[in-house]
Write an enzyme that holds these catalytic residues in place. Structure first.
Site, PDB file in Angstrom:
ATOM      1  N   ASP A 136       0.857  -1.193   0.000  1.00 17.46           N
ATOM      2  CA  ASP A 136       0.000   0.000   0.000  1.00 17.46           C
ATOM      3  C   ASP A 136       0.886   1.234   0.000  1.00 17.46           C
ATOM      4  O   ASP A 136       1.980   1.219   0.589  1.00 17.46           O
ATOM      5  CB  ASP A 136      -0.912   0.011   1.237  1.00 17.46           C
ATOM      6  CG  ASP A 136      -2.049  -0.995   1.145  1.00 17.46           C
ATOM      7  OD1 ASP A 136      -2.442  -1.345   0.013  1.00 17.46           O
ATOM      8  OD2 ASP A 136      -2.539  -1.437   2.195  1.00 17.46           O
ATOM      9  N   ASP A 150      -6.871  -1.410  -5.007  1.00 16.11           N
ATOM     10  CA  ASP A 150      -8.046  -1.076  -4.197  1.00 16.11           C
ATOM     11  C   ASP A 150      -8.918  -0.042  -4.907  1.00 16.11           C
ATOM     12  O   ASP A 150     -10.150  -0.104  -4.856  1.00 16.11           O
ATOM     13  CB  ASP A 150      -7.615  -0.515  -2.831  1.00 16.11           C
ATOM     14  CG  ASP A 150      -6.826  -1.514  -2.012  1.00 16.11           C
ATOM     15  OD1 ASP A 150      -7.047  -2.734  -2.177  1.00 16.11           O
ATOM     16  OD2 ASP A 150      -5.987  -1.084  -1.200  1.00 16.11           O
TER      17      ASP A 150
END
Length: 195
Positions: A136, A150
């Site tokens: 991330d 995402d």
């Protein structure tokens, strides 16, 4: 004596499904590939845990390795999340072509592409196969840190929901016209048959 070939609806449905399967697979691979390229760039250029300001305090690059689901939820359920992502990717290829219109197909393909991007992390990144941590790197304000995969998943969900609310529950007009033209062509007797 003329010979007439009857229209085969099963064949037409098969053609539509093959087109949709190709579309889903192409979008999935493209999204997964772009996601992995961007992740690799972030891994090689950022230091984990050290934010890099892009737009003041509102938008930062912040490299983290997430064992949970999207937006860092479910930290202790890595194996289950991996299983769900794999099942969704396979399910999208099996059942996606049976959806009713292109917008539904696009939504499912985007979701599956995002799932594929994160699934690759789960399978091939440390700490090990099936339990890998997802890369991330996007931090917006005090919101959770997330990644491009995402983002594609959320866009796909929005497209799919909107298509359920507003799209017609039928084969796309373009595909229907194409199939009608194909069947008319095959049904028309040749000059030799007519003579």
């Amino acid at each position: 004596m003329s010979t007439t070939t009857s229209h085969n609806p099963t064949g037409s449905n098969g053609t539509v499904r093959r087109r949709r399967l190709t579309l889903i697979a192409a979008i999935m691979v493209a999204v997964g590939l772009v996601d992995q390229v961007v992740k690799q760039i972030m891994v090689t250029t950022l230091t984990p845990g050290e934010p890099v300001a892009v737009i003041g305090d509102w938008f930062n690059w912040l490299l983290l390795f997430n064992s949970g689901a999207a937006f860092s939820m479910g930290q202790d359920l890595t194996w289950l999340i991996t299983t769900i992502q794999l099942a969704f990717v396979v399910g999208a290829l099996v059942f996606g072509p049976r959806l009713h219109n292109r917008w539904e197909v696009l939504g499912i393909a985007l979701i599956a592409g995002g799932a594929l991007g994160n699934l690759i992390d789960r399978l091939f990144r440390p700490p090990g196969f099936w339990f890998g941590h997802v890369v991330d790197y996007i931090a917006i304000g005090n919101f959770a840190v997330f990644n491009l995969a995402d983002t594609f998943i959320n866009i796909g969900v929005a497209v799919f929901i909107v298509s359920l609310l507003f799209a017609k529950d039928e084969t796309d007009a373009g595909e229907a016209d194409s199939d009608a033209a194909d069947s008319a062509e095959s049904a028309a007797p040749s000059e030799k048959d007519a003579s």
